[in-house]
Scaffold this active site. Sequence first.
Site, PDB file in Angstrom:
ATOM      1  N   TYR A 197       0.868  -1.185   0.000  1.00 19.15           N
ATOM      2  CA  TYR A 197       0.000   0.000   0.000  1.00 19.15           C
ATOM      3  C   TYR A 197       0.898   1.227   0.000  1.00 19.15           C
ATOM      4  CZ  TYR A 197      -3.090   3.708   1.458  1.00 19.15           C
ATOM      5  OH  TYR A 197      -3.788   4.892   1.492  1.00 19.15           O
ATOM      6  N   GLU A 210      -3.733   7.399  -3.739  1.00 13.95           N
ATOM      7  CA  GLU A 210      -3.164   6.137  -3.264  1.00 13.95           C
ATOM      8  C   GLU A 210      -3.099   5.082  -4.361  1.00 13.95           C
ATOM      9  OE1 GLU A 210      -5.812   4.773  -0.044  1.00 13.95           O
ATOM     10  OE2 GLU A 210      -6.813   3.494  -1.472  1.00 13.95           O
TER      11      GLU A 210
END
Length: 379
Positions: free
Chosen positions: A101, A189
């Site tokens: 992530y 993201e």
Amino acid sequence: MKVHEYQAKELFVERGLPVPRGKVATTAEEAEAIAKELGGAVVVKAQVHVGGRGKAGGVKLASGPAEAKEKAAAILGMDIKGLTVEKVLVTEAVDIEEEYYIGLIMDRASKQPMFIVSAAGGVDIEQVAATTPEKILKLGIDPRYGVKPFQLRRLAFSVSQDPAVVKGMSQALSVLYDVFMKSDASLVEINPFVKTKDGKTWSVDAKLNIDDNALFRQPQIAAMRDLAEEDSDEMEAKEAGLSFVKLDGNIGCLVNGAGLAMATMDLVQHFGGMPANFLDIGGSSNPEKVVTAMKIILRDPQVEAILFNIFGGITRCDDVAAGLLKATEQLDVKLPIVARLTGTNEEKAREMLQGSALVPAVTMDEAVQKALELAGGAQ
Ligand code: GDP
Ligand code: MN
């Protein structure tokens, strides 16, 4: 404002970040043609403004064109968290070995952009943060100096010692920072950022949220707006010059001024109730605005009572009263309405409302308590 995955990926590609090739389709046949063009296995991905598409069945692998057509037919039209899938992204499948992530948010507490990275990618990052916070690393960036290469490498090294990952992730983090700053983002993201079995790194997913207040200077992003994905009540309110946010309670609130609107919501909760919405009709007192506001509130089946809380400064109470009378007349309102109008021309407003079905109140406490009573008591 949110943009779709494929749109965020366009911004990444512009900056040289490797993203699996792909195209958007609106029909199963188009998806088939794209898969043919790409060759090999593909992933068919629902393009909707929500996360967790994978878990909801909106991301599916297909071995070739025929299967891509089949998967696209299943995903198009699907309902994911209240949104209908109108488009799918058909993209080259990659052979994932590791999922990371990486993201960047505006951190309100430290008042600066903050990187968030984790080796526990691919799943809900909120869940990782809640259950295993030690798996998440953060680094705030002072926007006066910008981000330095050593900071990017340090972040990447903190989740992997693999040189290919460190190199690829450092580049991705740098692109994230550039997109974030240049597009006035509140969040950007990549989850997952992956390493494939052949040692390459790819940005497999992309998410980008933009600060609405900056849209006027972001023409490229503003052009990406997909109105089909937005709450129609909130949009209608915006067009009418109202700020409206839907909430879960049963007290419809109609207030002038954001501060008073928040204070009203606080008071509703203080007396044990739940507001159905935040609604600020703004400084002017155009009766039409009141009518639109009432229409929007009345569409919510959970609303059991409506609370008007108006402080007349620039807003004139008699104008609001006129709007209120017009709205109740036009809309055939069956719900109880409590009206507290105080300030400029309040006497006139009171006179106008006499004989109507509206329940008058003088103080805020009284108004809120009456509204709760009429809605059937505190929840
Ligand atoms: P999200 O569920 O909305 O976050 O959608 P993602 O784009 O992140 O996809 C969900 C999951 O599908 C990812 O976490 C991956 O595990 C998987 N996935 C996505 N693209 C590929 C791919 O090219 N190959 C493989 N093997 N899995 C993929
Ligand atoms: Mn994802």
